[in-house]
Write a protein that holds these residues in place. Structure first.
Motif, short mmCIF file in Angstrom:
data_model
loop_
_atom_site.label_atom_id
_atom_site.label_comp_id
_atom_site.label_asym_id
_atom_site.label_seq_id
_atom_site.Cartn_x
_atom_site.Cartn_y
_atom_site.Cartn_z
N ILE A 82 0.84 -1.20 0.00
CA ILE A 82 0.00 0.00 0.00
C ILE A 82 0.88 1.25 0.00
CG2 ILE A 82 -1.75 1.32 1.25
CD1 ILE A 82 -2.76 -1.33 2.40
N TYR A 83 0.71 2.04 -1.06
CA TYR A 83 1.43 3.31 -1.16
C TYR A 83 0.39 4.42 -1.20
CZ TYR A 83 4.28 7.10 -3.07
OH TYR A 83 4.91 8.30 -3.27
N GLU A 84 0.31 5.15 -0.10
CA GLU A 84 -0.67 6.24 0.02
C GLU A 84 0.10 7.56 0.02
OE1 GLU A 84 -4.03 7.77 -0.44
OE2 GLU A 84 -4.06 5.61 -0.07
N LYS A 85 0.07 8.23 -1.12
CA LYS A 85 0.86 9.44 -1.31
C LYS A 85 0.57 10.51 -0.26
CE LYS A 85 -0.16 11.64 -5.01
NZ LYS A 85 -0.27 12.01 -6.45
N ASP A 86 -0.69 10.71 0.06
CA ASP A 86 -1.05 11.75 1.04
C ASP A 86 -0.49 11.44 2.43
OD1 ASP A 86 -2.36 13.14 -0.91
OD2 ASP A 86 -4.35 12.35 -0.41
N ASP A 87 -0.46 10.16 2.78
CA ASP A 87 0.09 9.78 4.08
C ASP A 87 1.59 10.08 4.17
OD1 ASP A 87 -2.38 8.95 4.85
OD2 ASP A 87 -1.97 6.80 4.66
N TRP A 88 2.30 9.84 3.09
CA TRP A 88 3.74 10.12 3.08
C TRP A 88 3.98 11.63 3.15
CZ3 TRP A 88 6.91 6.54 4.38
CH2 TRP A 88 6.65 5.20 4.07
N ARG A 89 3.15 12.39 2.46
CA ARG A 89 3.31 13.85 2.51
C ARG A 89 3.04 14.38 3.92
NH1 ARG A 89 0.06 15.45 -3.06
NH2 ARG A 89 1.79 15.10 -4.52
N LYS A 90 2.04 13.82 4.56
CA LYS A 90 1.72 14.23 5.93
C LYS A 90 2.86 13.89 6.88
CE LYS A 90 -1.72 13.53 9.59
NZ LYS A 90 -2.94 12.77 9.98
N LEU A 91 3.39 12.68 6.72
CA LEU A 91 4.50 12.25 7.57
C LEU A 91 5.74 13.12 7.34
CD1 LEU A 91 5.53 10.24 9.66
CD2 LEU A 91 6.14 8.69 7.78
N GLU B 145 5.42 16.19 9.31
CA GLU B 145 5.53 15.96 10.75
C GLU B 145 6.97 15.66 11.16
OE1 GLU B 145 2.87 12.76 11.44
OE2 GLU B 145 1.04 13.97 11.26
N SER B 146 7.64 14.82 10.39
CA SER B 146 9.01 14.44 10.73
C SER B 146 9.71 13.91 9.48
CB SER B 146 9.03 13.36 11.82
OG SER B 146 10.34 12.84 11.99
N LYS B 147 10.60 14.71 8.95
CA LYS B 147 11.32 14.31 7.74
C LYS B 147 12.18 13.07 8.00
CE LYS B 147 11.44 18.85 5.53
NZ LYS B 147 10.41 19.43 6.41
N PHE B 148 12.78 13.02 9.18
CA PHE B 148 13.63 11.87 9.50
C PHE B 148 12.82 10.58 9.54
CE2 PHE B 148 15.42 8.95 12.68
CZ PHE B 148 16.67 8.71 12.11
N LYS B 149 11.69 10.59 10.24
CA LYS B 149 10.85 9.39 10.33
C LYS B 149 10.30 9.01 8.95
CE LYS B 149 6.73 7.50 12.61
NZ LYS B 149 7.32 6.15 12.57
N CYS B 150 9.96 10.02 8.15
CA CYS B 150 9.45 9.74 6.80
C CYS B 150 10.49 9.01 5.97
CB CYS B 150 9.04 11.06 6.13
SG CYS B 150 8.32 10.83 4.49
N PHE C 133 10.10 5.22 4.75
CA PHE C 133 10.06 5.02 3.31
C PHE C 133 11.11 4.00 2.87
CE2 PHE C 133 10.64 6.38 -1.20
CZ PHE C 133 9.34 6.10 -1.62
N ILE C 134 12.27 4.07 3.49
CA ILE C 134 13.31 3.08 3.20
C ILE C 134 12.84 1.68 3.59
CG2 ILE C 134 15.62 2.29 3.85
CD1 ILE C 134 16.44 5.23 4.06
N LYS C 135 12.15 1.57 4.73
CA LYS C 135 11.61 0.28 5.16
C LYS C 135 10.58 -0.22 4.15
CE LYS C 135 12.15 0.95 10.16
NZ LYS C 135 11.42 1.13 11.46
#
Length: 281
Positions: A68-77, A80-85, A89-91
């Motif tokens: 599942i790739y949800e573009k809006d969720d990645w943008r939101k993350l 919130e936190s570039k490091f966590k994103c 994303f790497i995971k």
């Protein structure tokens, strides 16, 4: 279409299909799944999609893994936190990479999905060269859009790169026993029995149509007239389907009818809706 073709069937056993679009587009891709499984019954098939369409793929016995790739969720993350994103994303990419896919059917019309597939070492990457975005595809079909034939036919054209002649051309969505039983019980609670001739009407187009919905959709007065005409001339029962955003539209249609129809609007999730549709004649 590129002249390059393969003389023998691709022996790949690990295939990923990429389709980040809406429910209709994913349903239109199901003949691709069916034909791949016919040609390679022992293959492992993965599918990358968005969160809204995932349920209809997760019940498909021909699909081994859904990403599942949800573009809006990645943008939101990202906000919130570039490091966590970046870490997450790497995971996510690692989950795809470790499957070691060797063939991809990329229906995205973009270039970034095929870029990552190339990065992962996916040897054969089939897709559409839409607006010259097919740089990272190994085999591609030049298109300007889906104007000349049905989307299903465009999708199936990609299988010719594998020397496959499609035999399954109808879209197919699988309903499990639990959802089928639920649909029967739900309809019974609405006064609709299994021996009733049931017609479903879906007057809305879903939220994905956006602001252009009134231009693209048939007028509600037409739906009202048609529904009345069907019920008035045939011994049938009718249900009006819609999501919660279409409550006003569907209520207007039902209230304007002379005959009775059951309104099922905003009461189901995607699989429940599909299960109810399967009960319609």
């Amino acid at each position: 279409m590129d002249n390059k073709r393969h003389n023998l069937k691709v022996v790949s056993k690990k295939i990923i299909i990429v389709n980040p679009f809406g429910i209709g587009d994913v349903v239109f891709s199901t003949p691709v799944i069916e034909n791949l499984k016919i040609a390679y019954p022992d293959s492992f098939i993965g599918y990358l999609c968005n969160a809204r369409t995932a349920p209809i793929l997760q019940t498909n016995p021909k699909i081994d893994k859904v990403f599942i790739y949800e573009k809006d969720d990645w943008r939101k993350l990202w906000k919130e936190s570039k490091f966590k994103c970046i870490v997450d994303f790497i995971k996510f990419l690692s989950e795809i990479k470790k499957c070691k896919f060797d063939l991809a059917v990329d229906l995205s019309l973009g270039r970034h999905y095929s870029f990552f597939l190339w990065l992962f070492g996916v040897g054969k990457r089939y897709g559409f060269n839409y607006h010259n975005r097919g740089l990272f595809l190994t085999d591609k079909i030049d298109i300007e859009g889906y104007q000349d034939k049905h989307v299903i036919e465009y999708y199936l054209d990609l299988l010719h790169f594998m020397n496959l002649n499609p035999t399954a051309i109808e879209p197919k969505v699988y309903i499990d026993t639990a959802h089928s039983t639920w649909a029967e019980d739900f309809l019974k609670s609405k006064g609709i029995n299994s021996d009733d001739y049931l017609i479903g009407v879906v007057p809305g187009g879903g939220v994905s149509w956006g602001k252009a919905v009134d231009i693209r959709r048939w007028a509600k007065e037409k739906f009202t007239q048609l529904a009345d005409k069907i019920i008035g001339n045939f011994p049938v029962k009718m249900v009006i389907f819609g999501d919660k955003f279409e409550l006003e539209l569907c209520s207007s249609i039902v209230s304007g009818m002379k005959n009775k129809a059951v309104m099922i609007v905003g009461q189901t999730d995607l699989l429940q809706f599909v299960a109810l549709l399967s009960k319609c004649n």
